[in-house]
Design an enzyme around this catalytic site. Sequence first.
Site, PDB file in Angstrom:
ATOM      1  N   SER A 103      42.874  28.175  40.898  1.00 34.62           N
ATOM      2  CA  SER A 103      43.810  28.308  39.785  1.00 34.62           C
ATOM      3  C   SER A 103      43.678  27.154  38.787  1.00 34.62           C
ATOM      4  O   SER A 103      42.653  26.984  38.153  1.00 34.62           O
ATOM      5  CB  SER A 103      45.232  28.406  40.340  1.00 34.62           C
ATOM      6  OG  SER A 103      46.155  28.759  39.355  1.00 34.62           O
ATOM      7  N   ASP A 242      45.163  29.400  32.309  1.00 32.04           N
ATOM      8  CA  ASP A 242      44.624  28.466  33.298  1.00 32.04           C
ATOM      9  C   ASP A 242      43.325  29.028  33.862  1.00 32.04           C
ATOM     10  O   ASP A 242      42.821  30.052  33.401  1.00 32.04           O
ATOM     11  CB  ASP A 242      45.649  28.164  34.395  1.00 32.04           C
ATOM     12  CG  ASP A 242      45.869  29.338  35.336  1.00 32.04           C
ATOM     13  OD1 ASP A 242      45.641  30.487  34.920  1.00 32.04           O
ATOM     14  OD2 ASP A 242      46.278  29.113  36.493  1.00 32.04           O
ATOM     15  N   ASP A 244      42.273  30.685  36.427  1.00 32.56           N
ATOM     16  CA  ASP A 244      42.126  32.060  36.897  1.00 32.56           C
ATOM     17  C   ASP A 244      42.965  33.034  36.085  1.00 32.56           C
ATOM     18  O   ASP A 244      43.091  34.207  36.430  1.00 32.56           O
ATOM     19  CB  ASP A 244      42.437  32.179  38.384  1.00 32.56           C
ATOM     20  CG  ASP A 244      43.906  31.923  38.707  1.00 32.56           C
ATOM     21  OD1 ASP A 244      44.584  31.246  37.913  1.00 32.56           O
ATOM     22  OD2 ASP A 244      44.375  32.397  39.759  1.00 32.56           O
ATOM     23  N   ASP A 246      46.106  33.537  35.506  1.00 33.22           N
ATOM     24  CA  ASP A 246      47.387  34.128  35.894  1.00 33.22           C
ATOM     25  C   ASP A 246      48.563  33.329  35.334  1.00 33.22           C
ATOM     26  O   ASP A 246      49.719  33.699  35.528  1.00 33.22           O
ATOM     27  CB  ASP A 246      47.498  34.283  37.415  1.00 33.22           C
ATOM     28  CG  ASP A 246      47.467  32.966  38.177  1.00 33.22           C
ATOM     29  OD1 ASP A 246      47.258  31.906  37.550  1.00 33.22           O
ATOM     30  OD2 ASP A 246      47.644  33.000  39.409  1.00 33.22           O
TER      31      ASP A 246
END
Length: 447
Positions: A103, A242, A244, A246
């Site tokens: 992440s 960010d 990833d 999400d």
Amino acid sequence: MSRKLFGTDGVRGRANSYPMTAEVALKLGAAAGRYFRRDGGSAHRVVIGKDTRLSGYMLENALTAGLTSTGMNVLLLGPVPTPGVGFLTRSMRADLGVMISASHNPHQDNGIKFFGPDGFKLSDQAEMEIEAMLEGEIRLAQAENIGRAKRIEDGRGRYQEFVKTSFPSGLRLDGLKVVLDCANGAAYKAAPEVLWELGAEVIPVGVSPNGTNINDRCGSTYTQTAAEAVVAHGAHVGIALDGDADRVMILDEHGRVADGDQIMALLTARWADEGRLQGGTLVATVMSNLGLERFLDARGLRLERTAVGDRYVVEAMRAGGFNLGGEQSGHIVMTDYATTGDGLIAGLQFLAEMVRSGEKASQLIRQFETVPQLLKNVRYEAGKAPLEAASVQAVIAANEARIAGKGRILIRKSGTEPLIRVMAECQDAALLQNVVEEIVAAVEAAV
């Protein structure tokens, strides 16, 4: 039974160090494969996505080996946002989805997140059962039943088409200049293409990943880069994702940042006006600002708080039948569209509101006055428990008494890093600073 390997968002750690080694990933893949093949049969499949970290190649191959060894057929998506894995797991009728990402963490870290066949992240119970399987002998498939691996070339395109369905069909983004910071991460191709196809003039930032620059001075955790680009290009708005994709942060035309609380306030009010807000409730975590709660109270709406982690937000949403939730950190969960936080869809919802209302981003990003909030982190050695020290507990109790009736204190262990997070909210800035500093000093002394 408690989880040791899994944290609040899958398994995470420094690449090539336990638990983020190829050996653990192989065993974890085998355990997850066997868990989802308990009913026997054939034609079991798993989709694997990843972000742009160098270590993703290693973990992808190890997971593939473990999964195919138990007879799972593996579909490799390549770089795709975490919510894309949730969507494609369900869309492609897979038994399991896997996202390889840490992440917002730096490139040295990586993680493994699992999604069930419904596209939602696995429950604590499912993760505990998979962990338990690692302790014993994992039954492998017969030689003739070993799974196959296949690379899916259009996975990202499928996700992009899905994302566009979340944008109101009668609207376009023509004439809107948008700075889009993809954090050199999983959305570096998908996000700019979606906004361009909807008519926006896109100024891309953080779209040149090299394996080690993900989240490096860019993205939702370092909004300075996007803010500078907004001002330099005279953009109407900025969107910072960010690694990833999400999470999202929104920047107005002056480069000022709106966090997840402000975005959720805007969407909650809008959805309530439209009669779309299920149960008149927004689900958020204990970290959300007290100002958000007061904003909702004034409108006759309710805030339901959960533990930190978008997975717990989603679980509360599903249990209560609610359709909007998220975190201050920028996870915005809209179960009308997605099974987990989706920064790109949340960004599109904000852009749609700009188009619909004709208002500037600066008029939309400040929905409520925040109560001053201060958060400090204390790093500690894994295996230690500084919060259990009597000296720390005494300092916490004393400061809770000082701030009672004026604000609140929240102290917790991070679920993704060896950190103690000390947060407090209070209108009295001096008291706020003093309370946090005293508790931080006590924790530091204990570690």
